[in-house]
Design a protein around this motif. Sequence first.
Motif, mmCIF file in Angstrom:
data_model
loop_
_atom_site.group_PDB
_atom_site.id
_atom_site.type_symbol
_atom_site.label_atom_id
_atom_site.label_comp_id
_atom_site.label_asym_id
_atom_site.label_seq_id
_atom_site.Cartn_x
_atom_site.Cartn_y
_atom_site.Cartn_z
ATOM 1 N N LYS A 1 0.833 -1.205 0.000
ATOM 2 C CA LYS A 1 0.000 0.000 0.000
ATOM 3 C C LYS A 1 0.865 1.251 0.000
ATOM 4 C CE LYS A 1 -4.193 1.811 1.165
ATOM 5 N NZ LYS A 1 -5.507 1.489 0.617
ATOM 6 N N GLU A 2 1.883 1.276 0.836
ATOM 7 C CA GLU A 2 2.754 2.442 0.947
ATOM 8 C C GLU A 2 3.530 2.696 -0.336
ATOM 9 O OE1 GLU A 2 5.020 1.325 4.326
ATOM 10 O OE2 GLU A 2 3.355 1.664 5.734
ATOM 11 N N PHE B 1 -7.587 3.806 -5.876
ATOM 12 C CA PHE B 1 -6.879 5.078 -5.722
ATOM 13 C C PHE B 1 -7.452 5.863 -4.548
ATOM 14 C CE2 PHE B 1 -5.193 5.018 -10.193
ATOM 15 C CZ PHE B 1 -3.875 5.309 -9.871
ATOM 16 N N GLN B 2 -8.768 5.898 -4.448
ATOM 17 C CA GLN B 2 -9.407 6.644 -3.367
ATOM 18 C C GLN B 2 -9.069 6.051 -2.013
ATOM 19 O OE1 GLN B 2 -13.485 6.453 -4.734
ATOM 20 N NE2 GLN B 2 -13.347 8.412 -5.810
ATOM 21 N N ALA B 3 -9.010 4.724 -1.945
ATOM 22 C CA ALA B 3 -8.617 4.069 -0.701
ATOM 23 C C ALA B 3 -7.182 4.420 -0.338
ATOM 24 C CB ALA B 3 -8.773 2.544 -0.835
ATOM 25 N N ALA B 4 -6.302 4.475 -1.353
ATOM 26 C CA ALA B 4 -4.908 4.846 -1.113
ATOM 27 C C ALA B 4 -4.809 6.290 -0.625
ATOM 28 C CB ALA B 4 -4.093 4.655 -2.386
ATOM 29 N N ALA B 5 -5.577 7.183 -1.238
ATOM 30 C CA ALA B 5 -5.548 8.581 -0.854
ATOM 31 C C ALA B 5 -6.058 8.772 0.565
ATOM 32 C CB ALA B 5 -6.388 9.412 -1.812
ATOM 33 N N GLY B 6 -7.050 7.961 0.944
ATOM 34 C CA GLY B 6 -7.625 8.059 2.267
ATOM 35 C C GLY B 6 -6.684 7.634 3.368
ATOM 36 N N GLN B 7 -5.648 6.869 2.992
ATOM 37 C CA GLN B 7 -4.675 6.416 3.984
ATOM 38 C C GLN B 7 -3.274 6.960 3.694
ATOM 39 O OE1 GLN B 7 -4.814 2.236 4.879
ATOM 40 N NE2 GLN B 7 -7.016 2.116 4.608
ATOM 41 N N GLY B 8 -3.244 8.101 3.014
ATOM 42 C CA GLY B 8 -1.960 8.751 2.793
ATOM 43 C C GLY B 8 -1.239 8.286 1.541
ATOM 44 N N GLY B 9 -1.881 7.453 0.733
ATOM 45 C CA GLY B 9 -1.239 6.987 -0.493
ATOM 46 C C GLY B 9 -1.414 7.993 -1.610
ATOM 47 N N GLU B 10 -0.913 7.648 -2.783
ATOM 48 C CA GLU B 10 -1.001 8.577 -3.902
ATOM 49 C C GLU B 10 -2.436 8.656 -4.415
ATOM 50 O OE1 GLU B 10 0.094 7.391 -7.993
ATOM 51 O OE2 GLU B 10 1.207 5.809 -6.978
ATOM 52 N N THR B 11 -2.717 9.696 -5.155
ATOM 53 C CA THR B 11 -4.039 9.889 -5.724
ATOM 54 C C THR B 11 -3.965 9.775 -7.229
ATOM 55 O OG1 THR B 11 -3.790 12.285 -5.899
ATOM 56 C CG2 THR B 11 -4.671 11.429 -3.844
#
Length: 281
Positions: free
Chosen positions: A105-106, A270-280
């Motif tokens: 994820k990171e 992508f939205q899940a990644a953005a919600g946890q500090g990941g890229e958008t």
Amino acid sequence: MIVDFHTHIFPEKIAAKTIAYLEQKAHIKSYGDGTEEGLVKSMELSGVDVSVVLPVVTKPEQFHTINEFAARLNEKYRNEKRRLWSFGGIHPDSADYKKELRTIKELGLLGIKLHPDYQDTFFDDIRYMRILDYASELGLVSVVHAGVDVGFPDDVRCTPERICKVLDEVAPKNLVLAHYGSFDMWEEVEEKLAGRDVYLDTAFTAGYIKDETFLGILKKHGADKILFATDSPWSGQKETLEFLRGLAMENKDLKKILGQNAERLMKQAFQAAAGQGGETC
């Protein structure tokens, strides 16, 4: 946009040897050379805009090498017209599967690929179910080889029956069953899996599945959760597109399969990644 949700590439220094080995083992002929450059050329010839690359971790110690390569590949193609987008990989024998999934994820990887045959693990093994459950919690997409693997035809580790057990016990989100639910087990797919809350990809179906069988599963499952995929280099992108376009389906369903469903699924990741500090996106 046309998205091929199931492709493979190998590092250039080992691609030729790997392709030759797999051709001999599976008794099939590759459509391409298995390289990054070869996949991009195939995309240009066929009109595919995005190819999702699915690496397989066959030994736990390969985890970092494979996933760091995937992250670099994604960065390289970030602004390219023909884009490669790699998922990550994890082995069921991971010493700390939660930590490794968080690492994926990171790194900005949107999903994982599991291969029960190459990882010598049955799909309903508790180790896979734990991985799928936590991957769902993280918002990752999980793609699994399903059905017969032509390189391991005698011991099928991911059958519709085992898949049903996982769905009933874990109910993983955003699970993609490769090879239209289970390669060469499509009667069971139509009976047991069509209509369940899973995605089916079309990898390695052109030339193997009967039109009426494909359409029967489509009718029961619905077009909203079917993804265009080839298993390139083991099937041709151009040839698979021709197969799908030649089927008697409505144009709106074809558009969903060729790209709209994949765009929606990847946007969610992508939205899940953005919600946890990941890229958008």
